[in-house]
Design an enzyme around this catalytic site. Structure first.
Site, PDB file in Angstrom:
ATOM      1  N   ASP A   1       0.838  -1.204   0.000  1.00 11.33           N
ATOM      2  CA  ASP A   1       0.000   0.000   0.000  1.00 11.33           C
ATOM      3  C   ASP A   1       0.872   1.254   0.000  1.00 11.33           C
ATOM      4  OD1 ASP A   1      -2.399  -1.416   0.062  1.00 11.33           O
ATOM      5  OD2 ASP A   1      -2.361  -1.580   2.244  1.00 11.33           O
ATOM      6  N   GLY A   2       2.013   1.179   0.705  1.00 15.17           N
ATOM      7  CA  GLY A   2       2.934   2.315   0.750  1.00 15.17           C
ATOM      8  C   GLY A   2       3.423   2.678  -0.650  1.00 15.17           C
TER       9      GLY A   2
ATOM     10  N   ASP B   1      -2.618  16.329  21.209  1.00 13.34           N
ATOM     11  CA  ASP B   1      -1.451  16.040  20.361  1.00 13.34           C
ATOM     12  C   ASP B   1      -1.633  16.513  18.921  1.00 13.34           C
ATOM     13  OD1 ASP B   1      -0.306  14.834  22.493  1.00 13.34           O
ATOM     14  OD2 ASP B   1      -0.213  12.805  21.644  1.00 13.34           O
TER      15      ASP B   1
ATOM     16  N   ALA C   1      -6.229   2.847   7.862  1.00 11.31           N
ATOM     17  CA  ALA C   1      -4.793   3.003   8.143  1.00 11.31           C
ATOM     18  C   ALA C   1      -4.596   3.663   9.516  1.00 11.31           C
ATOM     19  CB  ALA C   1      -4.150   3.780   6.988  1.00 11.31           C
TER      20      ALA C   1
HETATM   21  P1  NAP Z   1       4.449   1.829   5.993  1.00 13.96           P
HETATM   22  O1  NAP Z   1       5.206   1.490   7.221  1.00 13.96           O
HETATM   23  O2  NAP Z   1       4.760   1.125   4.762  1.00 13.96           O
HETATM   24  O3  NAP Z   1       2.867   1.703   6.206  1.00 13.96           O
HETATM   25  C1  NAP Z   1       2.357   1.370   7.385  1.00 13.96           C
HETATM   26  C2  NAP Z   1       1.336   0.261   7.193  1.00 13.96           C
HETATM   27  O4  NAP Z   1       0.106   0.859   6.782  1.00 13.96           O
HETATM   28  C3  NAP Z   1       1.694  -0.790   6.123  1.00 13.96           C
HETATM   29  O5  NAP Z   1       1.403  -2.064   6.630  1.00 13.96           O
HETATM   30  C4  NAP Z   1       0.767  -0.443   4.970  1.00 13.96           C
HETATM   31  O6  NAP Z   1       0.411  -1.577   4.171  1.00 13.96           O
HETATM   32  C5  NAP Z   1      -0.424   0.050   5.730  1.00 13.96           C
HETATM   33  N1  NAP Z   1      -1.370   0.893   4.990  1.00 13.96           N
HETATM   34  C6  NAP Z   1      -1.105   1.951   4.204  1.00 13.96           C
HETATM   35  N2  NAP Z   1      -2.259   2.449   3.729  1.00 13.96           N
HETATM   36  C7  NAP Z   1      -3.263   1.687   4.224  1.00 13.96           C
HETATM   37  C8  NAP Z   1      -4.661   1.705   4.100  1.00 13.96           C
HETATM   38  N3  NAP Z   1      -5.296   2.637   3.376  1.00 13.96           N
HETATM   39  N4  NAP Z   1      -5.390   0.780   4.784  1.00 13.96           N
HETATM   40  C9  NAP Z   1      -4.778  -0.133   5.543  1.00 13.96           C
HETATM   41  N5  NAP Z   1      -3.450  -0.209   5.712  1.00 13.96           N
HETATM   42  C10 NAP Z   1      -2.705   0.700   5.040  1.00 13.96           C
HETATM   43  O7  NAP Z   1       4.586   3.385   5.845  1.00 13.96           O
HETATM   44  P2  NAP Z   1       4.282   4.222   4.583  1.00 13.96           P
HETATM   45  O8  NAP Z   1       4.559   3.432   3.368  1.00 13.96           O
HETATM   46  O9  NAP Z   1       4.963   5.504   4.767  1.00 13.96           O
HETATM   47  O10 NAP Z   1       2.704   4.402   4.706  1.00 13.96           O
HETATM   48  C11 NAP Z   1       2.187   5.560   5.230  1.00 13.96           C
HETATM   49  C12 NAP Z   1       0.909   5.230   5.939  1.00 13.96           C
HETATM   50  O11 NAP Z   1       1.216   4.577   7.152  1.00 13.96           O
HETATM   51  C13 NAP Z   1       0.178   6.489   6.354  1.00 13.96           C
HETATM   52  O12 NAP Z   1      -0.687   6.951   5.339  1.00 13.96           O
HETATM   53  C14 NAP Z   1      -0.539   6.068   7.609  1.00 13.96           C
HETATM   54  O13 NAP Z   1      -1.911   5.767   7.346  1.00 13.96           O
HETATM   55  C15 NAP Z   1       0.159   4.798   8.050  1.00 13.96           C
HETATM   56  N6  NAP Z   1       0.649   4.995   9.410  1.00 13.96           N
HETATM   57  C16 NAP Z   1       0.047   4.274  10.394  1.00 13.96           C
HETATM   58  C17 NAP Z   1       0.411   4.456  11.721  1.00 13.96           C
HETATM   59  C18 NAP Z   1      -0.298   3.664  12.761  1.00 13.96           C
HETATM   60  O14 NAP Z   1      -1.191   2.886  12.409  1.00 13.96           O
HETATM   61  N7  NAP Z   1       0.009   3.860  14.034  1.00 13.96           N
HETATM   62  C19 NAP Z   1       1.406   5.379  12.062  1.00 13.96           C
HETATM   63  C20 NAP Z   1       1.997   6.116  11.027  1.00 13.96           C
HETATM   64  C21 NAP Z   1       1.602   5.912   9.695  1.00 13.96           C
HETATM   65  P3  NAP Z   1       1.493  -2.359   3.234  1.00 13.96           P
HETATM   66  O15 NAP Z   1       2.176  -3.284   4.163  1.00 13.96           O
HETATM   67  O16 NAP Z   1       0.684  -3.069   2.221  1.00 13.96           O
HETATM   68  O17 NAP Z   1       2.403  -1.314   2.657  1.00 13.96           O
END
Ligand code: NAP
Length: 265
Positions: free
Chosen positions: A48-49, A151, A163
């Site tokens: 997804d990233g 925050d 996400a």
């Molecule tokens: P990343 O570490 O690759 O992504 C974090 C995880 O979020 C990965 O497992 C990714 O899936 C999953 N993801 C991304 N979009 C999603 C969606 N729409 N629905 C469900 N899961 C999703 O980091 P990145 O590539 O920079 O991705 C950025 C995204 O990470 C941000 O948009 C944010 O939503 C998410 N994020 C989550 C947290 C948290 O949950 N605490 C904290 C910071 C950011 P894949 O394994 O398939 O890539």
């Protein structure tokens, strides 16, 4: 002749799959272009990233995008590598279903009169930089709603609801709904500060306006789809749904709730 553009991450497993994919496309008479302009389909290989990176690097293309999952979760990336042959047949026969997805827009205005805009498929996170809470005046269109203390604020699209938003206790939203979800991050709610503690949903044409209440709160981190910017001297941030939508190819006949069940439960 059908033409596709391949966007990929640089993970070894992805590169291996792209090599085999290119061979299969050539055998099927499908041309692989060097740029995403004037193609019938964009193939995104990764997690997804990778799809989020594609959006930021190629201006949120409206051409249909099919995701081949080599990542961990693969919520957007619906095609498993072992089903590439089946997918190519469906593509050639024109038998693909496309789901439009909303994207969000943020317009940031600065005290010095300058401005900058960003788009996001998943979400925008507006947060403080230090250990102190930030204080933000929050309005919906012209109506003042609250002085938020805590925050930060996360504003997510239905696509992004699964996400970061979900980890922060926000609701899961079917992508067929046109709305923005605004969720508080560690809101302070006591006799000194009053902040909403649940997320709220805004209809498609409404805007959320955020104005820092003090000097310290005017330096903010703006996170969008994994990108991270820090700006000082922020006067206001307006967040809304963009009129533009992206189009993701659906594959495997599952519904949004089938995916929620298989990925989260
Ligand atoms: P990343 O570490 O690759 O992504 C974090 C995880 O979020 C990965 O497992 C990714 O899936 C999953 N993801 C991304 N979009 C999603 C969606 N729409 N629905 C469900 N899961 C999703 O980091 P990145 O590539 O920079 O991705 C950025 C995204 O990470 C941000 O948009 C944010 O939503 C998410 N994020 C989550 C947290 C948290 O949950 N605490 C904290 C910071 C950011 P894949 O394994 O398939 O890539």
């Amino acid at each position: 002749m059908k033409k596709v553009f391949i966007y990929k991450n640089d993970v070894p497993r992805t590169l291996e799959i792209v090599k085999s994919l290119e061979g299969k496309l050539a055998v099927s008479g499908i041309e692989v272009a060097d740029t995403p302009e004037d193609v019938d389909l964009i193939l995104c290989v990764g997690g997804d990233g990778t799809l989020l990176n594609l959006m930021q690097n190629h201006e949120f293309p409206t051409i249909p995008i099919a995701g081949i999952n080599t990542g961990h979760l693969g919520f957007f990336q619906e095609i498993p590598p072992e089903k590439i042959d089946e997918f190519i047949v469906k593509f050639i026969e024109g038998d693909l279903m496309v789901q439009p997805y909303n994207i969000a827009k943020a317009d940031i205005q600065f005290e010095d009169g300058s401005e900058i805009a960003y788009r996001a498929l998943n979400e925008f996170v507006i947060k403080g930089q230090g250990t102190h809470p930030i204080h933000l005046n929050i309005s919906i269109n012209e109506s003042f709603i609250e002085r938020f203390s805590g925050d930060g604020i996360i504003v997510s699209t239905p696509a992004g609801s699964t996400a970061y938003n979900y980890s922060l206790g926000g609701a899961l939203v079917d992508p067929r709904l046109n709305l923005l979800q605004v969720a508080p991050m560690a809101p302070m709610n006591n006799t000194a500060y009053r902040s909403l503690t649940s997320s709220i949903l805004l209809p498609a044409n409404d805007s959320l306006i955020i104005k820092p209440c003090d000097e310290q709160s005017s330096t903010l981190g703006i996170l969008f789809d994994g990108q991270n910017k820090v700006y000082s001297g922020i006067k206001s941030i307006e967040l809304c749904l963009s009129r533009r939508k992206i189009n993701l190819v659906r594959f495997g006949g599952t519904t949004f709730w089938d995916k929620v069940k298989s990925k989260f439960l």
